[in-house]
Structures are given as structure tokens and as C-alpha cells.
Design a protein around this motif. Structure first.
Motif, PDB file in Angstrom:
ATOM      1  N   UNK A 238       0.825  -1.205   0.000  1.00 28.98           N
ATOM      2  CA  UNK A 238       0.000   0.000   0.000  1.00 28.98           C
ATOM      3  C   UNK A 238       0.860   1.256   0.000  1.00 28.98           C
ATOM      4  N   UNK A 239       2.004   1.187   0.686  1.00 29.21           N
ATOM      5  CA  UNK A 239       2.817   2.383   0.877  1.00 29.21           C
ATOM      6  C   UNK A 239       3.614   2.777  -0.364  1.00 29.21           C
ATOM      7  N   UNK A 240       4.032   1.830  -1.170  1.00 26.50           N
ATOM      8  CA  UNK A 240       4.898   2.164  -2.310  1.00 26.50           C
ATOM      9  C   UNK A 240       4.245   3.134  -3.299  1.00 26.50           C
ATOM     10  N   UNK A 241       2.978   2.966  -3.678  1.00 21.38           N
ATOM     11  CA  UNK A 241       2.356   3.984  -4.549  1.00 21.38           C
ATOM     12  C   UNK A 241       2.286   5.361  -3.893  1.00 21.38           C
ATOM     13  N   UNK A 242       2.130   5.377  -2.571  1.00 23.72           N
ATOM     14  CA  UNK A 242       2.112   6.652  -1.841  1.00 23.72           C
ATOM     15  C   UNK A 242       3.449   7.363  -1.985  1.00 23.72           C
ATOM     16  N   UNK A 243       4.537   6.618  -1.780  1.00 24.75           N
ATOM     17  CA  UNK A 243       5.874   7.220  -1.849  1.00 24.75           C
ATOM     18  C   UNK A 243       6.251   7.596  -3.269  1.00 24.75           C
ATOM     19  N   UNK A 244       5.721   6.877  -4.247  1.00 26.04           N
ATOM     20  CA  UNK A 244       5.990   7.236  -5.642  1.00 26.04           C
ATOM     21  C   UNK A 244       5.390   8.604  -5.965  1.00 26.04           C
ATOM     22  N   UNK A 245       4.184   8.858  -5.500  1.00 26.58           N
ATOM     23  CA  UNK A 245       3.572  10.185  -5.697  1.00 26.58           C
ATOM     24  C   UNK A 245       4.294  11.241  -4.867  1.00 26.58           C
ATOM     25  N   UNK A 246       4.716  10.859  -3.664  1.00 32.27           N
ATOM     26  CA  UNK A 246       5.364  11.817  -2.763  1.00 32.27           C
ATOM     27  C   UNK A 246       6.690  12.311  -3.321  1.00 32.27           C
ATOM     28  N   UNK A 247       7.505  11.410  -3.868  1.00 27.15           N
ATOM     29  CA  UNK A 247       8.834  11.815  -4.340  1.00 27.15           C
ATOM     30  C   UNK A 247       8.752  12.807  -5.490  1.00 27.15           C
ATOM     31  N   UNK A 248       7.692  12.723  -6.288  1.00 29.14           N
ATOM     32  CA  UNK A 248       7.515  13.671  -7.387  1.00 29.14           C
ATOM     33  C   UNK A 248       7.170  15.061  -6.867  1.00 29.14           C
ATOM     34  N   UNK A 249       6.431  15.115  -5.775  1.00 26.52           N
ATOM     35  CA  UNK A 249       6.035  16.400  -5.203  1.00 26.52           C
ATOM     36  C   UNK A 249       7.129  17.000  -4.326  1.00 26.52           C
ATOM     37  N   UNK A 250       7.977  16.147  -3.732  1.00 27.56           N
ATOM     38  CA  UNK A 250       8.998  16.610  -2.784  1.00 27.56           C
ATOM     39  C   UNK A 250      10.350  15.985  -3.132  1.00 27.56           C
ATOM     40  N   UNK A 251      10.932  16.371  -4.253  1.00 28.25           N
ATOM     41  CA  UNK A 251      12.185  15.734  -4.696  1.00 28.25           C
ATOM     42  C   UNK A 251      13.370  15.986  -3.766  1.00 28.25           C
ATOM     43  N   UNK A 252      13.302  17.007  -2.922  1.00 30.17           N
ATOM     44  CA  UNK A 252      14.428  17.327  -2.042  1.00 30.17           C
ATOM     45  C   UNK A 252      14.331  16.658  -0.679  1.00 30.17           C
TER      46      UNK A 252
ATOM     47  N   UNK B 222      -4.666   7.100  -1.129  1.00 28.77           N
ATOM     48  CA  UNK B 222      -4.357   5.775  -1.663  1.00 28.77           C
ATOM     49  C   UNK B 222      -5.220   4.716  -0.993  1.00 28.77           C
ATOM     50  N   UNK B 223      -5.509   4.905   0.282  1.00 32.33           N
ATOM     51  CA  UNK B 223      -6.357   3.953   0.997  1.00 32.33           C
ATOM     52  C   UNK B 223      -7.752   3.893   0.397  1.00 32.33           C
ATOM     53  N   UNK B 224      -8.274   5.042  -0.007  1.00 33.96           N
ATOM     54  CA  UNK B 224      -9.595   5.078  -0.644  1.00 33.96           C
ATOM     55  C   UNK B 224      -9.581   4.253  -1.936  1.00 33.96           C
ATOM     56  N   UNK B 225      -8.515   4.384  -2.718  1.00 34.94           N
ATOM     57  CA  UNK B 225      -8.400   3.622  -3.970  1.00 34.94           C
ATOM     58  C   UNK B 225      -8.345   2.119  -3.673  1.00 34.94           C
ATOM     59  N   UNK B 226      -7.620   1.745  -2.639  1.00 33.96           N
ATOM     60  CA  UNK B 226      -7.463   0.333  -2.311  1.00 33.96           C
ATOM     61  C   UNK B 226      -8.782  -0.320  -1.932  1.00 33.96           C
ATOM     62  N   UNK B 227      -9.649   0.452  -1.308  1.00 38.41           N
ATOM     63  CA  UNK B 227     -10.892  -0.126  -0.797  1.00 38.41           C
ATOM     64  C   UNK B 227     -12.051  -0.046  -1.775  1.00 38.41           C
ATOM     65  N   UNK B 228     -11.786   0.498  -2.954  1.00 34.53           N
ATOM     66  CA  UNK B 228     -12.834   0.496  -3.985  1.00 34.53           C
ATOM     67  C   UNK B 228     -12.978  -0.906  -4.569  1.00 34.53           C
ATOM     68  N   UNK B 229     -14.176  -1.290  -4.984  1.00 36.17           N
ATOM     69  CA  UNK B 229     -14.366  -2.606  -5.587  1.00 36.17           C
ATOM     70  C   UNK B 229     -13.585  -2.746  -6.886  1.00 36.17           C
TER      71      UNK B 229
END
Length: 301
Positions: free
Chosen positions: A107-121, A294-301
Motif C-alpha cells: 500500500x505504501x509504495x504507490x504513496x511514496x511514488x507520488x510523494x517523491x515527485x512532489x517533494x524531490x528534495x 491511496x487507501x480510498x483507492x485500495x478499498x474500492x471494488x
């Protein structure tokens, strides 16, 4: 000899502009003050830094050595200043994460993928080796965020809710327990329970169901990967209890069945534990917000 950063900036400005007047303008000081500064450096060093009989003003051999030092040191100082500025404004920093929820890697890896793009430093890392001593590590500032389902009253630590989930029973479609509408603690007697390789008190099936009921399965088989747990379950080699968001696709696979634990089901909550002193960091707030999305996406059917 006492050399200051302003001396290095002065020597570089004179070299870059080719004269005292232009260098003084660049540095925002008077030409007289600049000349006085140069004389002070030369008096300390005991050598001349410029060949004054040339136009434009040319550095002496000693001056070239000081220039080389300036060209090496000043960029490092500028980079350090920029890094500190980033820390002050919240644009840069460190986000080292410890996970008490073994299934949370997926669950966490997609979160961090989006995060690194927004906060590259921001320096991001996951510290699985600290998973079972995570909250003390957070207090020691060895990590900056802990994903946990077990909030505690700890001074200086904030637990922010991320999302709720339901631990569900998973078995092969041909398993005898597949006929039941829900699973109780007694149903695990005689079963091989397949779990992640973590302490029992961190597994929902034990902490929420089996341990309170004093029920022990026939065997416990520990498996590292979710995909392998599901493969063994599908092969009818045992049963498992996994978060509902992990097995959402399994619900539509004819090889498996999922059932709630107890007639009412069991609900658990994941939290992001952080140091209270860090609550104002914008990137920390953002990663928690991304985690909820991301949690909302995971819990969608």
C-alpha cells in the motif's frame, strides 16, 4: 592568517568583473572599503594578491591560490545555505519510515511514488529493520514516521488516523469453512494458519480473536510475501487472515473465499505516528494526505 567568507567572495568578484569598481558594485560596498579589505588580507598573508601594474587588475600567484580556494569553497557554502533554507521552509528534509504493518509495503509504495515527485528534495527511506522497535526509534529520531495499528499514550508523539480496515478470513473455495457466513475463533482449531513472519501480538487474528478466546491453531506457517500466502491458501495448504484491502481482488477469484471474523466483523485502524514537534512540516502533512487518498483507492471494488 584569518580568512573569512567575505574575503573569498571579494577575490572572486574582482577576478570575475576585472576591476575594483565593478566588484564593489557587485558586492554592494564602496570601492574604498573594498581596497581596505584587500590590504587587510595582504597584510595578514604577507604577500600581494594582485599585480597592480596591469589593466585590468590581474591576480598574482598567491591571488590565484586564494581564487582556487574561493571557487571550491563558495559553491559548497551556497549549497549548504540552500539546504538549510529548504529545511527552514519545509521544502527539504528527511522522511524515514518504519512499518509495524507487514502488509503495508504494497500500500505504501504507490504513496511514496507520488510523494517523491512532489517533494524531490526530501530524503525518503523505509526502515523495515526497525519495525518491531519502531516507536522508541521514532522518539530517538532514528525514523520520522511509523505506520502502526496500535496507538499508545506517548509524550511527544502524535497518532494521526489514516484509514480503517477489516481483517478478513481467506480460504480456498473448496475448504470446509468456505460454507460458513462468518468465522469464529473456534473454527481455527485444527487449521494451519498462514501468517506474516511477525510476533503474534502484532497479528490481528491473534490480538483480536484467538488470544482473547484462548484458541490455538494446529500449526502456524510464516510466509514473507502476500502473493505466496494467497498461493498456499488457493492450494488448500492452510487459511489466512489478511486486511480487506490486500485481498480485494481475491473476492472475485473463484479459487478463494473471504469471510468476516465474527458475526459483526472486526474493524482496525491504521495510524501515522510522528513526533509532535514535527507536526508543522508541510511534507509530513502531505505524505499522510497521500496515504489517505491511496487507501480510498485500495478499498474500492
Amino acid at each position: 592568517m584569518h580568512i573569512e567568507f567575505r574575503h573569498l567572495r571579494t577575490i572572486k568578484a574582482i577576478h570575475d568583473t576585472g576591476g575594483l569598481s565593478n566588484a564593489a558594485d557587485m558586492l554592494g560596498i564602496t570601492q574604498s572599503a573594498l581596497s581596505h579589505q584587500i590590504k587587510g588580507i595582504e597584510d595578514q598573508a604577507g604577500v600581494e594578491l594582485f599585480v597592480r601594474r596591469t589593466k585590468p587588475l590581474r591576480l598574482s600567484a598567491a591571488g590565484m591560490k586564494l581564487l582556487a580556494a574561493a571557487e571550491s569553497i563558495l559553491p559548497q557554502v551556497a549549497a549548504l545555505e540552500a539546504e538549510f533554507e529548504g529545511l527552514i521552509t519545509g521544502k527539504a528534509g528527511r522522511l524515514h519510515i518504519a512499518i509495524e504493518c507487514h502488509a503495508c509495503f504494497e500500500w505504501l509504495m504507490p504513496v511514496l511514488e507520488s510523494f517523491r515527485k512532489a517533494w524531490p528534495e526530501v530524503d525518503v527511506d523505509i526502515r523495515p529493520g526497525l519495525a518491531f522497535d519502531a516507536l522508541p526509534a521514532l522518539r530517538r529520531e532514528e525514523v520520522d514516521l511509523v505506520v502502526s495499528s496500535d496507538p499508545e499514550e506517548l509524550e511527544g508523539i502524535t497518532f494521526t488516523p489514516i484509514f480503517d480496515y477489516e481483517p478478513v478470513f481467506v480460504a480456498a473455495a473448496v475448504h470446509p469453512l468456505a460454507q460458513k457466513t462468518f468465522i469464529e475463533a473456534e473454527d481455527f482449531r485444527g487449521q494451519t494458519l498462514i501468517t506474516y513472519p511477525v510476533d503474534r501480538h502484532r497479528l490481528d487474528v491473534f490480538s483480536e480473536l484467538l488470544t482473547p478466546a484462548k484458541v490455538e491453531p494446529a500449526a502456524v506457517r510464516q510466509v514473507e510475501l502476500t502473493a505466496m500466502i494467497l498461493l498456499l491458501v488457493a492450494s488448500n495448504r492452510g487459511v489466512a487472515v489478511l486486511p480487506d484491502w490486500v485481498v480485494r481482488q481475491v473476492r472475485y477469484n473463484s479459487d478463494y473465499v473471504t469471510r468476516p471474523l465474527t458475526a459483526k466483523g472486526i474493524t482496525k485502524r491504521l495510524y501515522a505516528a510522528t513526533r509532535t514537534a514535527d507536526d508543522g512540516l508541510p511534507y509530513l502533512s502531505h505524505v499522510i494526505r497521500l496515504a489517505r487518498q491511496e487507501a480510498v483507492k485500495l478499498q474500492r471494488p
